[in-house]
Motif scaffolding. Sequence first.
Motif, PDB file in Angstrom:
ATOM      1  N   GLN A  92     -26.761 -11.841 -63.909  1.00  0.00           N
ATOM      2  CA  GLN A  92     -25.956 -10.886 -63.134  1.00  0.00           C
ATOM      3  C   GLN A  92     -24.935 -11.577 -62.243  1.00  0.00           C
ATOM      4  OE1 GLN A  92     -29.064  -8.265 -61.478  1.00  0.00           O
ATOM      5  NE2 GLN A  92     -27.330  -6.856 -61.358  1.00  0.00           N
ATOM      6  N   ARG A  93     -25.374 -12.712 -61.634  1.00  0.00           N
ATOM      7  CA  ARG A  93     -24.474 -13.453 -60.733  1.00  0.00           C
ATOM      8  C   ARG A  93     -23.299 -14.017 -61.533  1.00  0.00           C
ATOM      9  NH1 ARG A  93     -26.037 -15.801 -55.470  1.00  0.00           N
ATOM     10  NH2 ARG A  93     -27.687 -14.312 -55.819  1.00  0.00           N
ATOM     11  N   LEU A  94     -23.616 -14.561 -62.697  1.00  0.00           N
ATOM     12  CA  LEU A  94     -22.583 -15.141 -63.550  1.00  0.00           C
ATOM     13  C   LEU A  94     -21.609 -14.066 -64.019  1.00  0.00           C
ATOM     14  CD1 LEU A  94     -22.292 -18.080 -64.415  1.00  0.00           C
ATOM     15  CD2 LEU A  94     -23.146 -17.423 -66.645  1.00  0.00           C
ATOM     16  N   GLU A  95     -22.151 -12.899 -64.384  1.00  0.00           N
ATOM     17  CA  GLU A  95     -21.292 -11.801 -64.830  1.00  0.00           C
ATOM     18  C   GLU A  95     -20.363 -11.380 -63.700  1.00  0.00           C
ATOM     19  OE1 GLU A  95     -24.128  -9.574 -68.158  1.00  0.00           O
ATOM     20  OE2 GLU A  95     -24.078  -8.785 -66.134  1.00  0.00           O
ATOM     21  N   LYS A  96     -20.889 -11.410 -62.469  1.00  0.00           N
ATOM     22  CA  LYS A  96     -20.104 -10.942 -61.323  1.00  0.00           C
ATOM     23  C   LYS A  96     -19.035 -11.965 -60.907  1.00  0.00           C
ATOM     24  CE  LYS A  96     -20.840  -9.373 -56.661  1.00  0.00           C
ATOM     25  NZ  LYS A  96     -21.773  -9.671 -55.595  1.00  0.00           N
ATOM     26  N   LEU A  97     -19.403 -13.236 -60.876  1.00  0.00           N
ATOM     27  CA  LEU A  97     -18.466 -14.240 -60.352  1.00  0.00           C
ATOM     28  C   LEU A  97     -17.446 -14.719 -61.388  1.00  0.00           C
ATOM     29  CD1 LEU A  97     -20.926 -16.269 -58.136  1.00  0.00           C
ATOM     30  CD2 LEU A  97     -19.207 -14.654 -57.374  1.00  0.00           C
ATOM     31  N   GLY A  98     -17.799 -14.627 -62.648  1.00  0.00           N
ATOM     32  CA  GLY A  98     -16.831 -14.984 -63.694  1.00  0.00           C
ATOM     33  C   GLY A  98     -16.793 -16.472 -63.994  1.00  0.00           C
ATOM     34  N   SER A  99     -16.480 -16.777 -65.245  1.00  0.00           N
ATOM     35  CA  SER A  99     -16.527 -18.178 -65.680  1.00  0.00           C
ATOM     36  C   SER A  99     -15.403 -19.014 -65.082  1.00  0.00           C
ATOM     37  CB  SER A  99     -16.469 -18.238 -67.203  1.00  0.00           C
ATOM     38  OG  SER A  99     -15.332 -17.539 -67.649  1.00  0.00           O
ATOM     39  N   GLN A 100     -14.305 -18.335 -64.641  1.00  0.00           N
ATOM     40  CA  GLN A 100     -13.181 -19.123 -64.097  1.00  0.00           C
ATOM     41  C   GLN A 100     -13.569 -19.889 -62.834  1.00  0.00           C
ATOM     42  OE1 GLN A 100     -13.164 -15.882 -64.407  1.00  0.00           O
ATOM     43  NE2 GLN A 100     -13.079 -15.084 -62.352  1.00  0.00           N
ATOM     44  N   ARG A 101     -14.612 -19.381 -62.143  1.00  0.00           N
ATOM     45  CA  ARG A 101     -15.071 -20.092 -60.935  1.00  0.00           C
ATOM     46  C   ARG A 101     -15.552 -21.494 -61.313  1.00  0.00           C
ATOM     47  NH1 ARG A 101     -17.009 -17.373 -56.453  1.00  0.00           N
ATOM     48  NH2 ARG A 101     -17.448 -19.436 -55.630  1.00  0.00           N
ATOM     49  N   PHE A 102     -16.141 -21.593 -62.487  1.00  0.00           N
ATOM     50  CA  PHE A 102     -16.650 -22.869 -62.964  1.00  0.00           C
ATOM     51  C   PHE A 102     -15.488 -23.851 -63.166  1.00  0.00           C
ATOM     52  CE2 PHE A 102     -18.015 -25.460 -66.686  1.00  0.00           C
ATOM     53  CZ  PHE A 102     -19.037 -26.141 -66.066  1.00  0.00           C
ATOM     54  N   PHE A 103     -14.408 -23.357 -63.809  1.00  0.00           N
ATOM     55  CA  PHE A 103     -13.266 -24.246 -64.088  1.00  0.00           C
ATOM     56  C   PHE A 103     -12.583 -24.710 -62.803  1.00  0.00           C
ATOM     57  CE2 PHE A 103     -13.489 -21.667 -68.043  1.00  0.00           C
ATOM     58  CZ  PHE A 103     -13.904 -22.705 -68.861  1.00  0.00           C
ATOM     59  N   THR A 104     -12.392 -23.776 -61.850  1.00  0.00           N
ATOM     60  CA  THR A 104     -11.702 -24.190 -60.625  1.00  0.00           C
ATOM     61  C   THR A 104     -12.591 -25.117 -59.791  1.00  0.00           C
ATOM     62  OG1 THR A 104     -12.222 -21.988 -59.808  1.00  0.00           O
ATOM     63  CG2 THR A 104      -9.919 -22.442 -60.224  1.00  0.00           C
ATOM     64  N   ALA A 105     -13.906 -24.924 -59.883  1.00  0.00           N
ATOM     65  CA  ALA A 105     -14.804 -25.823 -59.143  1.00  0.00           C
ATOM     66  C   ALA A 105     -14.684 -27.237 -59.701  1.00  0.00           C
ATOM     67  CB  ALA A 105     -16.245 -25.325 -59.242  1.00  0.00           C
TER      68      ALA A 105
END
Length: 545
Positions: A92-105
């Motif tokens: 649920q957290r991943l669905e909410k925050l989105g995968s782009q957060r991973f790339f920008t991190a």
Amino acid sequence: MLKLKPKEIVYLLLYAIPNTVLSFGIVYIINNILAGNERFLKNYMGIVFVSIIVYSYLLNVIFQKKLNKFSFKLLYDNEKHIFSQILKAPLQRLEKLGSQRFFTAVEDLRTFSFLPYTVTHTVNSLLMLVLCLVYMFTLSTLSALIVIALIVLVAGCYFMVMKSMSKQVAQLRGYNENYYKFVDDVMKGFKELKLSFFRRESLMNNFLIPNRNQSMDLDFKINYIFLSINLISQYGLYFVVAVILFILPEMGLLSRADVISYVVIILFISGPINNIINLQQMYTRFMVANARIKKFINDFEIVDDTYNSNSKEKQDFQSLSFKDITFSYHNENEESASFTSGPINFDIQQGETIFIVGGNGSGKSTFINLLTGLYKPTGGSMLMNGEEKADVTEITQSLISAVFTDNHLFSHNYDDYQLENNEEYAALLKTMQLNGVVENDKEESARRRFSKGQSKRMSLIFALLEKKPVLVLDEWAADQDPHFRKYFYEQLIPKLKEEGKTIIAVTHDDAYFHLADRIVKFDYGKIVRDLKTTTKEELTENLWV
Ligand SMILES: Nc1ncnc2c1ncn2[C@@H]1O[C@H](COP(=O)(O)OP(=O)(O)OP(=O)(O)O)[C@@H](O)[C@H]1O
């Protein structure tokens, strides 16, 4: 994330102090030789001068190596940390925050590769500045104070502007986060975009171009301000030189002889001062990146609710039950739930085949996510073999293998079975009618691109190789051709059932509903029918009435 330990500070000082003393020694010798100081006009002074340079160089090489090691460790450790945080995060957290957060991190982390350069130059420059100022004081206290005041004034203006910049740097990162959403849309919706000129134009003109333009303007503004500030620092120092050359001697505060020393020192420290000022933009970027990585880690910092056990012990499965299980989806910034599932009461016994049916949006996949432990229920309890389990994932990890609607074939084998020389794998390839498609039992042959239906069959093979007692399938047959679909319902499922598998399958294939032991029908997130199948006609009558 960016915290120096006492040991690292000691290392830093062990390097920085001797290095700065040596660098200052260089200025001191130059200054005294220019001033014609007899004590410095000796033959051996040349050797001393060169020795200092060589020694200082070696010290820098050693320190740079250590610092590089430290910052690359920081960088790569955090990359691993971010990855493991993602793996621990609930779906649920991943669905909410989105995968782009991973790339920008990851992009934020890369900023830290400039850390060694920045730290070395800052420490050297700062210490050099302090020593040169102390030296100035030994020549004339008042003049030194005036020079310091002027430097503070220039630096003050600079820091004020800098402070206002971090917000803009963060805003720039925000634009990039959105940019990655568009990249994601292009990658995943490439075909849909190719089919529609309007959609492509709209994506470009209404979204991507405005985003990039806004980002470019802000990026330009930030860099322009940084550049202007650097010019202020450079020209500000000329202004200080002008004061030393024309005003201080006139006021009788500085002798003409000391003017040379002052100017030499100022020119010498202009490098360190410019360094400190130039490097501020790096610190602003570090601060912003650090804050964002911290936020990322916080957002994904959850008690790891994944059941972490490598136990190969075969689980004895007899039954699984839901007692008043409830769950809700919440839209962002909304108090009330957008969809509520439950209370669900459900039982499955070992060896049963249950088909989950219901209209679109009735809550079947949500139920599957609850069943597999991917969603945490907001209420109710789950029982395994009649025993209540606090940790739902303990049930799912040890008992359930699944193929989801949007199945994914991994690029590598992360499981504990081998494909090569695996008789079971060879037999499953035959069962799934893929033996002519997958050339051999090498990993590469299993991890290439397949058609959608073939890919689902491969996923089912991998799920069966896990040898878990419960198999969950979400609309598995939807991508199969009519021939294989018939084979799946009429032969494959009975075969798996015979082998002792418990099967829970979401399906819309009403022509085969009668082949299950039970049909569980969902509507508005609730179970509205739970029927034992008898004949096809009777079932149709009971199910749709
Ligand atoms: N991640 C989510 N966030 C918010 N709402 C969601 C989410 N996923 C599903 N929903 C909503 O929950 C409801 C149930 O969705 P679910 O996917 O469980 O339906 P389904 O029965 O599997 O439908 P289908 O047959 O179309 O696959 C729908 O109204 C859907 O819009």
